[in-house]
Enzyme design. Sequence first.
Site, PDB file in Angstrom:
ATOM      1  N   GLY A  48       0.722  -1.157   0.047  1.00  0.00           N
ATOM      2  CA  GLY A  48       0.007  -0.134   0.013  1.00  0.00           C
ATOM      3  C   GLY A  48       0.891   1.201   0.117  1.00  0.00           C
ATOM      4  CG  ASP A 106      -8.801   1.156   9.874  1.00  0.00           C
ATOM      5  OD1 ASP A 106      -9.478   1.989  10.337  1.00  0.00           O
ATOM      6  OD2 ASP A 106      -9.351  -0.017   9.460  1.00  0.00           O
ATOM      7  CE  LYS A 134     -10.044   4.312   7.214  1.00  0.00           C
ATOM      8  NZ  LYS A 134     -10.495   3.236   6.909  1.00  0.00           N
TER       9      LYS A 134
HETATM   10  P1  IMP Z   1      -5.206  -1.478  10.718  1.00  0.00           P
HETATM   11  O1  IMP Z   1      -4.270  -2.980  11.125  1.00  0.00           O
HETATM   12  O2  IMP Z   1      -6.469  -1.901  11.184  1.00  0.00           O
HETATM   13  O3  IMP Z   1      -4.421  -0.329  10.982  1.00  0.00           O
HETATM   14  O4  IMP Z   1      -5.335  -1.750   9.203  1.00  0.00           O
HETATM   15  C1  IMP Z   1      -4.165  -1.480   8.575  1.00  0.00           C
HETATM   16  C2  IMP Z   1      -4.180  -2.036   7.194  1.00  0.00           C
HETATM   17  O5  IMP Z   1      -5.550  -2.314   6.797  1.00  0.00           O
HETATM   18  C3  IMP Z   1      -3.694  -1.042   5.997  1.00  0.00           C
HETATM   19  O6  IMP Z   1      -2.169  -1.162   5.876  1.00  0.00           O
HETATM   20  C4  IMP Z   1      -4.528  -1.189   4.969  1.00  0.00           C
HETATM   21  O7  IMP Z   1      -3.892  -2.301   4.087  1.00  0.00           O
HETATM   22  C5  IMP Z   1      -5.891  -1.913   5.406  1.00  0.00           C
HETATM   23  N1  IMP Z   1      -7.062  -0.756   5.414  1.00  0.00           N
HETATM   24  C6  IMP Z   1      -7.347   0.002   6.650  1.00  0.00           C
HETATM   25  N2  IMP Z   1      -8.218   1.016   6.104  1.00  0.00           N
HETATM   26  C7  IMP Z   1      -8.392   0.739   4.914  1.00  0.00           C
HETATM   27  C8  IMP Z   1      -9.105   1.639   4.000  1.00  0.00           C
HETATM   28  O8  IMP Z   1      -9.870   2.441   4.141  1.00  0.00           O
HETATM   29  N3  IMP Z   1      -9.087   1.280   2.643  1.00  0.00           N
HETATM   30  C9  IMP Z   1      -8.000   0.480   2.239  1.00  0.00           C
HETATM   31  N4  IMP Z   1      -7.216  -0.356   3.126  1.00  0.00           N
HETATM   32  C10 IMP Z   1      -7.361  -0.152   4.318  1.00  0.00           C
HETATM   33 MG    MG Z   2      -1.085  -1.678   4.092  1.00  0.00          MG
END
Ligand code: IMP
Ligand code: MG
Length: 183
Positions: A48, A106, A134
Amino acid sequence: MSSVVIHGRTFKTKITSSEILKAIGEVADQINVDLKGKKPLFLAVLNGSFMFAADLMKKVNIECEISFVKLASYEGTSSTGTVKQLIGLNEDIKGRTVVIVEDIVDTGVTIEHVWEQLKALGVSEIKIATLLFKPAAYTKTVPIEYAAIVIPNDFIVGYGLDYKGLGRNLEDIYVLDYENDGK
Ligand code: IMP
Ligand code: MG
């Protein structure tokens, strides 16, 4: 405003390419001041972060290195759930300043895994640079030092971020169009 359809879902423009580049420039300015003389290693987490890493590094003008890593998910014990193991790291990072370059933070589960693995490898200082953050979804305490753009808890796509594998190549960032999505 324009819209795109990905896997049958409708997304509309949320953040334009010029807004993205302006926000990245501001983060780079800050990094250039904060990390001057520390010869940081930027570690971009694929897939990403590829666009963000490229545009950020064009504006970072201090002595530094950049490398790319991936996260491989596997099921841990029942107490740990899914573990995200950092792979592809070849540098000796003991005692260094490392800047993790992420597309989005996220819930923070991913960034916390990366943080803990780098700490275990003896990194002396860790900073996080993320294109998107976020805060409303964030459940962790790891400090998010450099967040280029803070967004609400919506699903977005483009500029490196995907929806089920598609949309990473979009130049702007799009948000799921809840009103016109029809799902
Ligand atoms: P976390 O572990 O919940 O912080 O999520 C991280 C990963 O989830 C990111 O590196 C993204 O690959 C994916 N992700 C989280 N939110 C989004 C979004 O709104 N769009 C696309 N991918 C997301
Ligand atoms: Mg990612």
